[in-house]
Scaffold this motif. Sequence first.
Motif, PDB file in Angstrom:
ATOM      1  N   UNK A  78       0.863  -1.178   0.000  1.00  0.00           N
ATOM      2  CA  UNK A  78       0.000   0.000   0.000  1.00  0.00           C
ATOM      3  C   UNK A  78       0.901   1.230   0.000  1.00  0.00           C
ATOM      4  N   UNK A  79       0.895   1.963  -1.094  1.00  0.00           N
ATOM      5  CA  UNK A  79       1.800   3.101  -1.254  1.00  0.00           C
ATOM      6  C   UNK A  79       3.228   2.618  -1.006  1.00  0.00           C
ATOM      7  N   UNK A  80       3.928   3.225  -0.028  1.00  0.00           N
ATOM      8  CA  UNK A  80       5.309   2.818   0.248  1.00  0.00           C
ATOM      9  C   UNK A  80       5.383   1.778   1.362  1.00  0.00           C
ATOM     10  N   UNK A  81       4.224   1.338   1.875  1.00  0.00           N
ATOM     11  CA  UNK A  81       4.191   0.431   3.020  1.00  0.00           C
ATOM     12  C   UNK A  81       3.829  -0.991   2.591  1.00  0.00           C
ATOM     13  N   UNK A  82       4.185  -1.940   3.462  1.00  0.00           N
ATOM     14  CA  UNK A  82       3.697  -3.306   3.331  1.00  0.00           C
ATOM     15  C   UNK A  82       2.904  -3.655   4.584  1.00  0.00           C
ATOM     16  N   UNK A  83       1.686  -4.168   4.391  1.00  0.00           N
ATOM     17  CA  UNK A  83       0.850  -4.551   5.526  1.00  0.00           C
ATOM     18  C   UNK A  83       0.294  -5.950   5.278  1.00  0.00           C
ATOM     19  N   UNK A  84      -0.106  -6.602   6.371  1.00  0.00           N
ATOM     20  CA  UNK A  84      -0.752  -7.901   6.261  1.00  0.00           C
ATOM     21  C   UNK A  84      -2.257  -7.728   6.378  1.00  0.00           C
ATOM     22  N   UNK A  85      -2.986  -8.399   5.491  1.00  0.00           N
ATOM     23  CA  UNK A  85      -4.450  -8.399   5.550  1.00  0.00           C
ATOM     24  C   UNK A  85      -4.900  -9.792   5.988  1.00  0.00           C
ATOM     25  N   UNK A  86      -5.612  -9.872   7.103  1.00  0.00           N
ATOM     26  CA  UNK A  86      -6.037 -11.156   7.668  1.00  0.00           C
ATOM     27  C   UNK A  86      -7.529 -11.358   7.411  1.00  0.00           C
ATOM     28  N   UNK A  87      -7.857 -12.480   6.745  1.00  0.00           N
ATOM     29  CA  UNK A  87      -9.252 -12.806   6.432  1.00  0.00           C
ATOM     30  C   UNK A  87      -9.610 -14.078   7.194  1.00  0.00           C
ATOM     31  N   UNK A  88     -10.628 -13.971   8.045  1.00  0.00           N
ATOM     32  CA  UNK A  88     -10.962 -15.086   8.930  1.00  0.00           C
ATOM     33  C   UNK A  88     -12.196 -15.849   8.422  1.00  0.00           C
ATOM     34  N   UNK A  89     -12.061 -17.204   8.450  1.00  0.00           N
ATOM     35  CA  UNK A  89     -13.190 -18.100   8.168  1.00  0.00           C
ATOM     36  C   UNK A  89     -13.864 -17.866   6.817  1.00  0.00           C
ATOM     37  N   UNK A  90     -13.077 -17.541   5.818  1.00  0.00           N
ATOM     38  CA  UNK A  90     -13.613 -17.405   4.453  1.00  0.00           C
ATOM     39  C   UNK A  90     -12.664 -18.086   3.462  1.00  0.00           C
TER      40      UNK A  90
END
Length: 647
Positions: A78-90
Amino acid sequence: MKLENISYIGNKTAYILRQNNIWTPYDLVMNFPKSYENYNIVNLDEAKHNEVITVIGRILNIEHFKAKVHVIKLLIKVEKFQVSALIFNQPFLLKSFKVDDDVLIKGKYNLYSKEIAVSTISKNLSKKAITPIYNIEGVTDYMISRAINDIFTNKKVEIYETLPQSILKRFSLPSRVEMVKNLHMPETIEKLNYSIRRLKYEEAIEMQLKLQKGLLNKIIRLPIEYEIEKVREFISSLPFELTKDQKEVVNEIYRDFKKDYQTKRLIQGDVGSGKTIVAIIAILGVLTAGKQAVLMVPTEILASQQYETVKNLLTSYNVSLLTSKVGNKQEILSKLESGEIDVLVGTHSVASEYVSFKDLGLIIIDEQHKFGVELRESLFKKSESANLIYLTATPIPRTLGIAMFGDLATSEIKSRPSYQKPVKTKHFEESKLNLIIDEIVETVEKGEHVFVVVPAISSELKDFNIENTSQILRPILNEKLYILHGEISSDDRNKIVEDFSNSNGGVLLATSMIEVGIDLKSATLMVVLAAENFGLSQLHQLRGRVGRGDKESKFYTVSNKEDVERLKILERVSSGFKLSEYDLKLRGPGEFLGLRQSGVLKAKYLDFSTDYKILMDARKLSIEIISDESLLENPSYYYLNKILNEE
């Protein structure tokens, strides 16, 4: 025009609106939405902890695993950043996305772990449904939106401009009509933010005009004619060199003395940065000019300590202590009025109505947020023209500083004296308490002093309090344990602190009341139990009670709660100024409101953690308006002048 003349508003709806103080079409359009259901894309570096945010990014990596629930973990750029996206039970979503897909993600953001708990994920990047939410019980948002559309379509209201065109152009703001339309019927996120930005400027300008009103009525006085050679001689005689910050603040104070009007200055000093010596140098300046000075502090313990410090350094002058416990009060009052006393140090007693000065030139209030407004005002009345200095060891985030103290000149002392070693800070889980107690015992056996701080005297809601912690420590420490809290009488508190300070090693178990006022060079360890109950700035204040000498010192926080990441910030951040910014972002301005008891911070639209530039623009503009009589008479400034003329 009546509400009933607006399409879609019948008698029942009109009644409900009137119950919400909406009486006319103008009232309705000025009742802005409370929020929006939208996919407003945020800048990640402005996102707050636990805030629900929406971002657009590219998938760099996909993992999935089964813990208690099924988890899909996406690494997103995301832009200049790195993030983790956590998706539960899908788990079915694994088939929907692949590496290099651009996705829109909405969810709760963890500032520390850089993770988003996903509530919505989509490859449709152009979602722009922006629905105003009015939260008026009994009236649907849809009905209000249709009514407002009728008002604008059929020109059933006239909206007056409140800001001059020059200001709109200077800050690139929309007209008031355009702003109101965009707030109710935003076509794009950009237009909505454009209008919200104007609301923020309106609020900031009003706030700053009210703060700066004092510039219209400067209190004129003769410059304070200090003897600079005596001041230089004193500074040269000190057994240490002032830090760069201390020198700069001293220079700012002495520049204030040269002005031909009363000045007010706020000095923010990080814990242990040496505010007291700066205050004493300021006091010396007015004394060399033949004037008197007063220093008001919040506790009797601190008053006694500051009195001894001032008396021992300013040996050529008569320094007196005034608290509720002082015996020779009448003698002190008489000598103060005759001018025989040069410096008065004390608690709230120095502001009492029976205290009079012969020629008061400087008022210094330490930790002024500990005093009520009326008490401070009564001290100001001791002189019509004395310069005023506020001292605080609670660093204030710069946005809040402008909002709360925009009418004061501001100085900062950030650096600490070179002889002080950094305090080693570490967070522990409660299971390590026995190891910490062993270290407490070892520290006491070396003849050093330890503080143990708990959040309450007795409470079932707190894991640790004075009662249950004393039961743990008393069998181990016996007479080496001293206990201090607010329910102990003032005389007894002073005696306890004195006995603890004079002991050959000991432990003071206390509530947070010790965050100011105890200066003990031999205190080398502090342990804060149930630390989740304290803000970062408050913990930093407590940390400032150790490490005041040249010995290595430690500060431990103990908690089993979920905010371990917040507490661990203390391990890597030693600056109170930086911690205050974290506190503002995490806990909001309420953490700092005690610093100024007034309604100045009742902001509806300003965000004190991000709107620094807007507040700075508003402050500069307000000073320009107040300083220029032609602007005050300009008809286009009518509404701004109205703010200045309000009582």
